[in-house]
Scaffold this active site. Structure first.
Site, mmCIF file in Angstrom:
data_model
loop_
_atom_site.group_PDB
_atom_site.id
_atom_site.type_symbol
_atom_site.label_atom_id
_atom_site.label_comp_id
_atom_site.label_asym_id
_atom_site.label_seq_id
_atom_site.Cartn_x
_atom_site.Cartn_y
_atom_site.Cartn_z
ATOM 1 N N CYS A 1 -51.048 9.986 -34.104
ATOM 2 C CA CYS A 1 -52.282 9.918 -33.320
ATOM 3 C C CYS A 1 -53.485 10.239 -34.210
ATOM 4 O O CYS A 1 -53.830 11.405 -34.405
ATOM 5 C CB CYS A 1 -52.201 10.887 -32.148
ATOM 6 S SG CYS A 1 -53.719 10.919 -31.173
ATOM 7 N N CYS B 1 -56.215 12.165 -32.531
ATOM 8 C CA CYS B 1 -56.006 13.617 -32.370
ATOM 9 C C CYS B 1 -56.181 14.347 -33.701
ATOM 10 O O CYS B 1 -56.751 15.440 -33.738
ATOM 11 C CB CYS B 1 -54.589 13.911 -31.863
ATOM 12 S SG CYS B 1 -53.983 12.772 -30.624
ATOM 13 N N ASP B 2 -55.656 13.785 -34.784
ATOM 14 C CA ASP B 2 -55.538 14.537 -36.038
ATOM 15 C C ASP B 2 -56.464 14.057 -37.150
ATOM 16 O O ASP B 2 -56.504 14.671 -38.222
ATOM 17 C CB ASP B 2 -54.093 14.443 -36.570
ATOM 18 C CG ASP B 2 -53.089 14.935 -35.537
ATOM 19 O OD1 ASP B 2 -53.475 15.777 -34.715
ATOM 20 O OD2 ASP B 2 -51.944 14.462 -35.560
#
Ligand code: NAP
Length: 316
Positions: free
Chosen positions: A141, A144-145
């Protein structure tokens, strides 16, 4: 805990089914390990969902859908469904089949109809080192990261729309993004291919596969092989994002449905399956196009079919 309709999965298909079922007045439960969101909540921007001319952030779109489901009285539980089983005949006979038991850990729910929209989970590469560096540099992701990789070099594996759009997203943080794709032609649509090819921070390694992954405490590099020349080389990367497709989450209902050889569920046009009362919607179905738009359509149809099924059996 008895419901008219249980929706399993809180991506766009499940959320839409829940919105329709709740709005029609059915006692509806949506079960999702994260309380909803699905794959789009890992997408930075979605540009092809109608109604958002400037695009919409994936998590924002999914939050709006969850809020809308709650407006219509849908209960949302944070659970991972392990099994869906069919109950025996209803004693009264009036309402036909007694329904379904939906089990997740210690919790058991029952419902007269189930819309199963649990989508799929990201695939891994299966190369040496991969398991060791999951969440230590390897991720699924970018949204997300991605911010963790400011001024670092990251690689993205895959040639589909996910890989290409997330590679573009990563360029706002990383100093270089290397796309590694096993063929010399992308699977992604032209819009994403154009964005990649126009981006000066992206380097493309085509006809190339990752052979292994290495690091110390965290990921430090990968070894890649060019499939045409056979050349093997080491690349220093601090991040590795895998977008190599998806495995359908069919296990909890496998015994109740027919699947194709890849595990995608065969449904009728109305989302019904070989088990009356069980409807399957979204990416888990065998279908030609997996997008938020098509998932939403599936969800609406599945809820409509579930309602028809319940009314035909005298429920309400
Ligand atoms: P996908 O289209 O299935 O692409 C997976 C990619 O991974 C393919 O390029 C495939 O290579 C590659 N791959 C598979 N197994 C591999 C392995 N073992 N090693 C190396 N590479 C491997 O998956 P996706 O990109 O996640 O997209 C899923 C669906 O969502 C698609 O329908 C897509 O259009 C849609 N989507 C759309 C957008 C958008 O912006 N419109 C964004 C995200 C997703 P091959 O090409 O050689 O098979």
């Amino acid at each position: 805990m008895n419901y008219d309709i249980i929706v399993v999965g809180g991506g766009p298909a499940g959320m839409t089914a829940a919105i329709y079922a709740g709005r029609a007045g059915w006692k509806t439960l949506l079960v999702d390990p994260m309380g909803g969101g699905g794959q789009p909540s890992t997408a930075d921007m979605i540009y092809n969902y109608p109604g958002f001319p400037d695009g919409v952030k994936g998590p924002d779109l999914m939050d709006l859908m969850a809020r809308q489901a709650k407006v219509f009285g849908v209960k949302i539980d944070y659970e991972e469904v392990a099994k869906v089983t069919q109950e025996g005949q209803d004693e009264s006979g009036k309402a036909g089949e007694a329904g379904f038991k939906v089990s997740s850990g210690d919790t058991e729910y029952t419902a007269r109809a189930v819309v199963y929209a649990a989508g799929s989970r990201p695939r891994k590469l299966g190369v040496p080192g991969e398991e060791e560096y999951l969440a230590k540099g390897i991720g699924f992701c970018a949204t997300c990261d991605g911010a963790l990789f400011r001024d670092k070099v990251v690689a993205v594996v895959g040639g589909g729309d996910s890989a290409l759009s997330e590679a573009v997203f990563l360029t706002q943080y990383a100093k270089e993004v290397i796309i590694i794709h096993r063929r010399d032609e992308y699977r992604a649509g032209v819009a994403n291919v154009k964005l990649v090819q126009e981006n000066p921070k992206i380097r493309e390694l085509l006809s190339t596969v990752v052979e292994s992954v290495r690091g110390d405490e965290v990921l430090t590099g990968i070894t890649v092989r060019n499939l045409k020349t056979g050349e093997v080389r080491d690349l220093e990367v601090q991040g590795l994002f895998l977008y190599v497709g998806w495995t359908p989450n069919v296990e909890p209902i496998r015994h109740l449905v027919e699947t194709d050889k890849n595990g995608y569920v065969l449904t009728n046009e109305d989302m019904s399956t070989k088990t009356p009362g069980l409807f399957v919607a979204g990416d888990l179905r065998r279908k030609p196009l997996r997008q938020v738009t098509t998932a939403v359509g599936d969800g609406a149809t599945a809820a409509w079919s579930a309602e028809k099924y319940l009314l035909e059996r005298g429920v309400r």
